[in-house]
Design a protein around this motif. Structure first.
Motif, PDB file in Angstrom:
ATOM      1  N   ARG A  58       1.784   0.386 -12.639  1.00 40.33           N
ATOM      2  CA  ARG A  58       1.438  -0.909 -12.071  1.00 40.33           C
ATOM      3  C   ARG A  58       0.250  -1.499 -12.825  1.00 40.33           C
ATOM      4  NH1 ARG A  58       1.640  -1.365  -5.907  1.00 40.33           N
ATOM      5  NH2 ARG A  58       2.411  -3.377  -6.510  1.00 40.33           N
TER       6      ARG A  58
ATOM      7  N   TYR B 159      -4.037  -3.463  -9.377  1.00 41.03           N
ATOM      8  CA  TYR B 159      -3.689  -2.659  -8.203  1.00 41.03           C
ATOM      9  C   TYR B 159      -4.518  -1.380  -8.152  1.00 41.03           C
ATOM     10  CZ  TYR B 159       0.141  -5.896  -7.665  1.00 41.03           C
ATOM     11  OH  TYR B 159       0.866  -7.035  -7.500  1.00 41.03           O
TER      12      TYR B 159
ATOM     13  N   LEU C 111      -4.912  -0.435  -4.337  1.00 37.71           N
ATOM     14  CA  LEU C 111      -3.674  -0.813  -3.666  1.00 37.71           C
ATOM     15  C   LEU C 111      -2.543   0.100  -4.109  1.00 37.71           C
ATOM     16  CD1 LEU C 111      -4.019  -4.673  -4.100  1.00 37.71           C
ATOM     17  CD2 LEU C 111      -4.579  -3.323  -2.080  1.00 37.71           C
TER      18      LEU C 111
END
Length: 163
Positions: free
Chosen positions: A148, A152, A157
Motif C-alpha cells: 500500500r 497508509y 491505517l
C-alpha cells in the motif's frame, strides 16, 4: 451493513453482490445517497470527512513546493479547490500526488494547461524493450499483495476484512 455510493463503477446490484461474497456473514445494502437515508451512513460519512480534513491539514507535500493550506475542501466541485488546482498544475508533471488525476476536474485543467504528449506506439524498432504505454494500464491478475501507499503506513491505517 449499508454502503453509501456515489459511483460503484457499475450497477449497484453487482457491487452489492461482490461485497456480499467478500463478507458472507453480513447483510449488505448498496444504496445511492445512503448517507441521507441511513443515519449510520450519515455518521460514517461525517467521520470520514473529518479524518480526511485532518489528513489534508497535516499533509506535508513530498514535492515541497505546494502549499495546500488554501486548497479549499479538496472536493472537485468546490470553487476554491478548482482555483487551487488551476494555480498549482505543473505544465509537465500535472499535480502533486494527493490530487486524484482521475477527477474530471483535474483532467480538464490538465487538458487546458499542460503540455500535450503524443506517444508513438506503432513502429517501435524494439517492441520487447519498448513496451506500449497501454500495457502499463492493463489489469493483471493479483499474484501477491501489492504494498500500500506509504501514506497508509505513516498514518497506521490497515485494511479491515472482519468486523
Amino acid at each position: 451493513a449499508v454502503v453509501s455510493t456515489q459511483s460503484t463503477g457499475g450497477p449497484a446490484d453487482k457491487y452489492q453482490a461482490k461485497l456480499s461474497s467478500i463478507f458472507p456473514d453480513l447483510n449488505i445494502t448498496v444504496a445511492s445517497k445512503a448517507d441521507d437515508k441511513y443515519p449510520i451512513c450519515g455518521a460514517s460519512s461525517i467521520c470520514a470527512k473529518v479524518c480526511r480534513d485532518r489528513c489534508m491539514k497535516e499533509w506535508v507535500s513530498p514535492e515541497k513546493i505546494y502549499d495546500i493550506s488554501d486548497s479549499g475542501s479538496g472536493y472537485p466541485s468546490d470553487p476554491k479547490t478548482k482555483e487551487w488546482l488551476s494555480k498549482n498544475v505543473d505544465k509537465v508533471f500535472g499535480f502533486p500526488q494527493f490530487v486524484r488525476f482521475s477527477w474530471s476536474t483535474a483532467e480538464l485543467i490538465m487538458d487546458k494547461k499542460c503540455v500535450k504528449v503524443s506517444w508513438d506506439e506503432e513502429g517501435d524498432e524494439d517492441e520487447e524493450n519498448n513496451p506500449k504505454l497501454s500495457s502499463f494500464f492493463k489489469k493483471v491478475k493479483k499474484t501477491s499483495e501489492i504494498p500500500r501507499h506509504r501514506f497508509y503506513h505513516e498514518q497506521g491505517l490497515m485494511s479491515m476484512t472482519d468486523f
